[in-house]
Design a protein around this motif. Sequence first.
Motif, PDB file in Angstrom:
ATOM      1  N   ALA A  67      41.880  19.934  66.996  1.00 26.89           N
ATOM      2  CA  ALA A  67      43.029  20.824  66.821  1.00 26.89           C
ATOM      3  C   ALA A  67      42.711  22.268  67.203  1.00 26.89           C
ATOM      4  N   HIS A  68      41.464  22.659  67.066  1.00 30.92           N
ATOM      5  CA  HIS A  68      41.103  24.031  67.429  1.00 30.92           C
ATOM      6  C   HIS A  68      41.405  24.324  68.900  1.00 30.92           C
ATOM      7  N   GLU A  69      41.280  23.316  69.740  1.00 34.38           N
ATOM      8  CA  GLU A  69      41.593  23.505  71.163  1.00 34.38           C
ATOM      9  C   GLU A  69      43.086  23.740  71.361  1.00 34.38           C
ATOM     10  N   ALA A  70      43.912  22.998  70.629  1.00 34.04           N
ATOM     11  CA  ALA A  70      45.365  23.203  70.699  1.00 34.04           C
ATOM     12  C   ALA A  70      45.737  24.583  70.167  1.00 34.04           C
ATOM     13  N   VAL A  71      45.047  25.029  69.120  1.00 31.63           N
ATOM     14  CA  VAL A  71      45.306  26.360  68.562  1.00 31.63           C
ATOM     15  C   VAL A  71      44.976  27.432  69.598  1.00 31.63           C
ATOM     16  N   ARG A  72      43.839  27.311  70.241  1.00 26.70           N
ATOM     17  CA  ARG A  72      43.470  28.293  71.282  1.00 26.70           C
ATOM     18  C   ARG A  72      44.502  28.306  72.418  1.00 26.70           C
ATOM     19  N   GLU A  73      44.875  27.124  72.863  1.00 23.56           N
ATOM     20  CA  GLU A  73      45.840  27.024  73.966  1.00 23.56           C
ATOM     21  C   GLU A  73      47.196  27.601  73.559  1.00 23.56           C
ATOM     22  N   ALA A  74      47.675  27.227  72.391  1.00 20.00           N
ATOM     23  CA  ALA A  74      48.992  27.696  71.937  1.00 20.00           C
ATOM     24  C   ALA A  74      48.991  29.200  71.671  1.00 20.00           C
ATOM     25  N   ALA A  75      47.884  29.716  71.142  1.00 22.61           N
ATOM     26  CA  ALA A  75      47.804  31.143  70.823  1.00 22.61           C
ATOM     27  C   ALA A  75      47.902  32.018  72.070  1.00 22.61           C
ATOM     28  N   ALA A  76      47.558  31.468  73.207  1.00 20.88           N
ATOM     29  CA  ALA A  76      47.606  32.250  74.447  1.00 20.88           C
ATOM     30  C   ALA A  76      49.039  32.629  74.831  1.00 20.88           C
TER      31      ALA A  76
END
Length: 185
Positions: A67-76
């Motif tokens: 999920a951390h990868e999705a968080v990084r992607e979405a936060a962009a």
Amino acid sequence: MGRLILVTGGARSGKSSFAERYAAKYGRKIAYIATSQVLDEEMRFRVGLHRSRRPADWDTYEAPFDAHEAVREAAAGHDMLLFDCLTVYISNLLCGLEDIEDSDRNYALVKRACDSLVAAVQAGSATLVAVTNEVGDGIVPMNRLAREFRDLSGLANQLLAKHAEEVYLVTAGIPVNIRQLEYKL
């Protein structure tokens, strides 16, 4: 640096709908990080309820693992992220193991997952509203997996709460900011 808001409560306490209202009130461009997997009709129904409450302009990221990868992607590209939910995410991680007998390994897995989530939030500028279940208020479960899940969910809640600016406990649809009530030693 991004902000972390934690929303906890029991099953059907109103925590997800509160988190959705919070995100809608304070966010301009909102992403929904979904951790559940639709493996049966009952889960399909639950996911449908959540989807029906979300505005059409919210972007959804499916993140049952990493999920951390999705968080990084979405936060962009978003200023507000709604992560629903941490306990389902922990369940996914545990159920993905071949066995759950190694409690030290399980603890390390959950700690690493939570640390990665926090790091992903802190690396961006978005606010993450993380929904989680408060599962430790009941009786001690009879089986190993349920006990491990309860213990590791409690650990995950503590790890995220440690970094959260606001922590809400929702009971009967009523949110209370328990961070404001916190007793400091």
